[in-house]
Design a protein around this motif. Sequence first.
Motif, PDB file in Angstrom:
ATOM      1  N   LEU A   7       0.837  -1.197   0.000  1.00 44.10           N
ATOM      2  CA  LEU A   7       0.000   0.000   0.000  1.00 44.10           C
ATOM      3  C   LEU A   7       0.873   1.248   0.000  1.00 44.10           C
ATOM      4  N   THR A   8       1.905   1.233   0.832  1.00 40.77           N
ATOM      5  CA  THR A   8       2.819   2.369   0.910  1.00 40.77           C
ATOM      6  C   THR A   8       3.539   2.558  -0.413  1.00 40.77           C
ATOM      7  N   PHE A   9       4.025   1.474  -1.000  1.00 39.87           N
ATOM      8  CA  PHE A   9       4.724   1.524  -2.294  1.00 39.87           C
ATOM      9  C   PHE A   9       3.840   2.173  -3.360  1.00 39.87           C
ATOM     10  N   SER A  10       2.588   1.703  -3.463  1.00 40.49           N
ATOM     11  CA  SER A  10       1.691   2.222  -4.496  1.00 40.49           C
ATOM     12  C   SER A  10       1.338   3.681  -4.237  1.00 40.49           C
ATOM     13  N   MET A  11       1.047   4.022  -2.983  1.00 41.60           N
ATOM     14  CA  MET A  11       0.668   5.396  -2.667  1.00 41.60           C
ATOM     15  C   MET A  11       1.809   6.355  -2.954  1.00 41.60           C
ATOM     16  N   THR A  12       3.004   5.988  -2.541  1.00 39.50           N
ATOM     17  CA  THR A  12       4.142   6.871  -2.768  1.00 39.50           C
ATOM     18  C   THR A  12       4.393   7.064  -4.254  1.00 39.50           C
ATOM     19  N   ASN A  13       4.335   5.993  -5.027  1.00 51.64           N
ATOM     20  CA  ASN A  13       4.560   6.116  -6.467  1.00 51.64           C
ATOM     21  C   ASN A  13       3.522   7.021  -7.119  1.00 51.64           C
ATOM     22  N   TYR A  14       2.275   6.901  -6.684  1.00 52.32           N
ATOM     23  CA  TYR A  14       1.209   7.748  -7.235  1.00 52.32           C
ATOM     24  C   TYR A  14       1.481   9.220  -6.922  1.00 52.32           C
ATOM     25  N   ASP A  64       6.879   8.081   4.115  1.00 46.75           N
ATOM     26  CA  ASP A  64       7.533   7.461   2.964  1.00 46.75           C
ATOM     27  C   ASP A  64       7.540   8.395   1.757  1.00 46.75           C
ATOM     28  N   VAL A  65       6.451   9.136   1.554  1.00 46.46           N
ATOM     29  CA  VAL A  65       6.428  10.121   0.466  1.00 46.46           C
ATOM     30  C   VAL A  65       7.546  11.140   0.658  1.00 46.46           C
ATOM     31  N   LEU A  66       7.702  11.644   1.881  1.00 43.51           N
ATOM     32  CA  LEU A  66       8.758  12.616   2.136  1.00 43.51           C
ATOM     33  C   LEU A  66      10.137  12.020   1.880  1.00 43.51           C
ATOM     34  N   ASP A  67      10.338  10.763   2.281  1.00 39.83           N
ATOM     35  CA  ASP A  67      11.635  10.113   2.040  1.00 39.83           C
ATOM     36  C   ASP A  67      11.964  10.077   0.554  1.00 39.83           C
ATOM     37  N   LYS A  68      10.978   9.674  -0.262  1.00 40.85           N
ATOM     38  CA  LYS A  68      11.221   9.520  -1.690  1.00 40.85           C
ATOM     39  C   LYS A  68      11.385  10.879  -2.375  1.00 40.85           C
ATOM     40  N   VAL A  69      10.603  11.862  -1.978  1.00 39.98           N
ATOM     41  CA  VAL A  69      10.728  13.203  -2.559  1.00 39.98           C
ATOM     42  C   VAL A  69      12.087  13.796  -2.201  1.00 39.98           C
ATOM     43  N   HIS A  70      12.488  13.627  -0.959  1.00 33.96           N
ATOM     44  CA  HIS A  70      13.810  14.091  -0.533  1.00 33.96           C
ATOM     45  C   HIS A  70      14.907  13.418  -1.353  1.00 33.96           C
ATOM     46  N   GLY A  71      14.733  12.124  -1.633  1.00 30.86           N
ATOM     47  CA  GLY A  71      15.710  11.379  -2.416  1.00 30.86           C
ATOM     48  C   GLY A  71      15.848  11.895  -3.842  1.00 30.86           C
ATOM     49  N   LYS A  76      -4.446  30.855   2.188  1.00 25.51           N
ATOM     50  CA  LYS A  76      -3.156  30.877   2.876  1.00 25.51           C
ATOM     51  C   LYS A  76      -2.022  30.345   1.987  1.00 25.51           C
ATOM     52  N   PHE A  77      -2.385  29.696   0.875  1.00 22.74           N
ATOM     53  CA  PHE A  77      -1.380  29.160  -0.047  1.00 22.74           C
ATOM     54  C   PHE A  77      -0.576  30.284  -0.689  1.00 22.74           C
ATOM     55  N   LYS A  78       0.650  29.957  -1.105  1.00 21.34           N
ATOM     56  CA  LYS A  78       1.315  30.788  -2.091  1.00 21.34           C
ATOM     57  C   LYS A  78       0.477  30.745  -3.372  1.00 21.34           C
ATOM     58  N   PRO A  79       0.310  31.868  -4.066  1.00 24.24           N
ATOM     59  CA  PRO A  79      -0.437  31.817  -5.328  1.00 24.24           C
ATOM     60  C   PRO A  79       0.178  30.795  -6.289  1.00 24.24           C
ATOM     61  N   GLY A  80      -0.691  29.979  -6.900  1.00 26.62           N
ATOM     62  CA  GLY A  80      -0.235  28.976  -7.844  1.00 26.62           C
ATOM     63  C   GLY A  80       0.137  27.638  -7.236  1.00 26.62           C
ATOM     64  N   THR A  81      -0.150  27.446  -5.964  1.00 32.08           N
ATOM     65  CA  THR A  81       0.151  26.160  -5.320  1.00 32.08           C
ATOM     66  C   THR A  81      -0.681  25.040  -5.948  1.00 32.08           C
ATOM     67  N   TYR A  82      -0.075  23.876  -6.060  1.00 32.74           N
ATOM     68  CA  TYR A  82      -0.733  22.696  -6.638  1.00 32.74           C
ATOM     69  C   TYR A  82      -1.179  21.779  -5.505  1.00 32.74           C
ATOM     70  N   LEU A  83      -2.365  21.175  -5.654  1.00 31.42           N
ATOM     71  CA  LEU A  83      -2.952  20.341  -4.604  1.00 31.42           C
ATOM     72  C   LEU A  83      -3.053  18.894  -5.056  1.00 31.42           C
ATOM     73  N   ILE A  84      -2.628  17.968  -4.196  1.00 29.96           N
ATOM     74  CA  ILE A  84      -2.820  16.538  -4.413  1.00 29.96           C
ATOM     75  C   ILE A  84      -3.563  15.983  -3.194  1.00 29.96           C
ATOM     76  N   ASN A  85      -4.741  15.410  -3.425  1.00 34.62           N
ATOM     77  CA  ASN A  85      -5.497  14.789  -2.325  1.00 34.62           C
ATOM     78  C   ASN A  85      -5.654  13.298  -2.578  1.00 34.62           C
ATOM     79  N   VAL A  86      -4.999  12.504  -1.737  1.00 36.65           N
ATOM     80  CA  VAL A  86      -5.082  11.046  -1.818  1.00 36.65           C
ATOM     81  C   VAL A  86      -5.539  10.459  -0.486  1.00 36.65           C
TER      82      VAL A  86
END
Length: 308
Positions: free
Chosen positions: A94-101, A147-154, A211-221
Amino acid sequence: MALAIVAPNKTDNELNSWRNIFQELAPEIDLQVYPEIKDKALVEVVVLWQHPKNILKTFPNLKLICSMGSGVDHIMADYIPKGVPITRIVDPRLTFSMTNYVVMGILNFHRQINRYIVNKRLKKWDMTQPEIPISVGVMGVGELGGDVLDKVHGLGIPCFGYGNSPKTSFRHPYYYGPQLQEFLDKINVVVCLLPLTPKTEGFLNDDLFNKFKPGTYLINVARGKHLVEEDLIPAIESGQVSGALLDVFSKEPLPETHPFWSKDEIMVTPHIASITNYRAAAPQIIANYKNAMENRPLINEVSTVQGY
């Protein structure tokens, strides 16, 4: 004594897969599948997914409630018999699939893939700004968010975490509670992986978008109810939100008349970011069935106070 699966929205093929894995791994368990439950008084363990409201009131002798997936908001939002514990599924897949998405969505925004999809339809050759500089913030830093943060940092992308409570140590820059604006000032991609609780329902709303910076992108999973859907398109049209990748919705399937379908800046997927694998989930449910019968500690038990 019996174990009952109550998941009316699952297809016959999906339910047969669950029956087969239980028969393979624990043929001694009396497995019953809703709506064909012979005697609810014999059921001591229930496995739930999008179950009929108040159905737990009809099982008088419950010892354990299991979520069929990692989420438990469908259980927490309903009547829960006093003192009956709740467990959820924790599956590395589940973590693998969510992070990849999520990483796919982040990189699509970074490299403007949705814009090029539209341009292809228009036969438009546009080489301007092929990369958007990004800094990613993940709301909800449990197993999935961490896990998402780990992969993005990587990938070398600046990233930050946000949660409801302070953490004495965390492997990435972290903000909590009243530090929301400080967190949002650091980022231009917001990933929602918050648990759904009364405090977080409707958290993605017009007030937050302002409160966002203008132009912020949103991902809701996380869950559809995190987003106040009628607030999103005005935020996009004002430029406060540049677009969104949405995998979850207040009503699923998303109605054909819903305005999200026709908005180019919003990418819609049918709740497929991370799907429970019954071969990974069934052994956990079986182990907890046996633990409950023998009064042993449960695995992946949920805090009914925190809601996750």
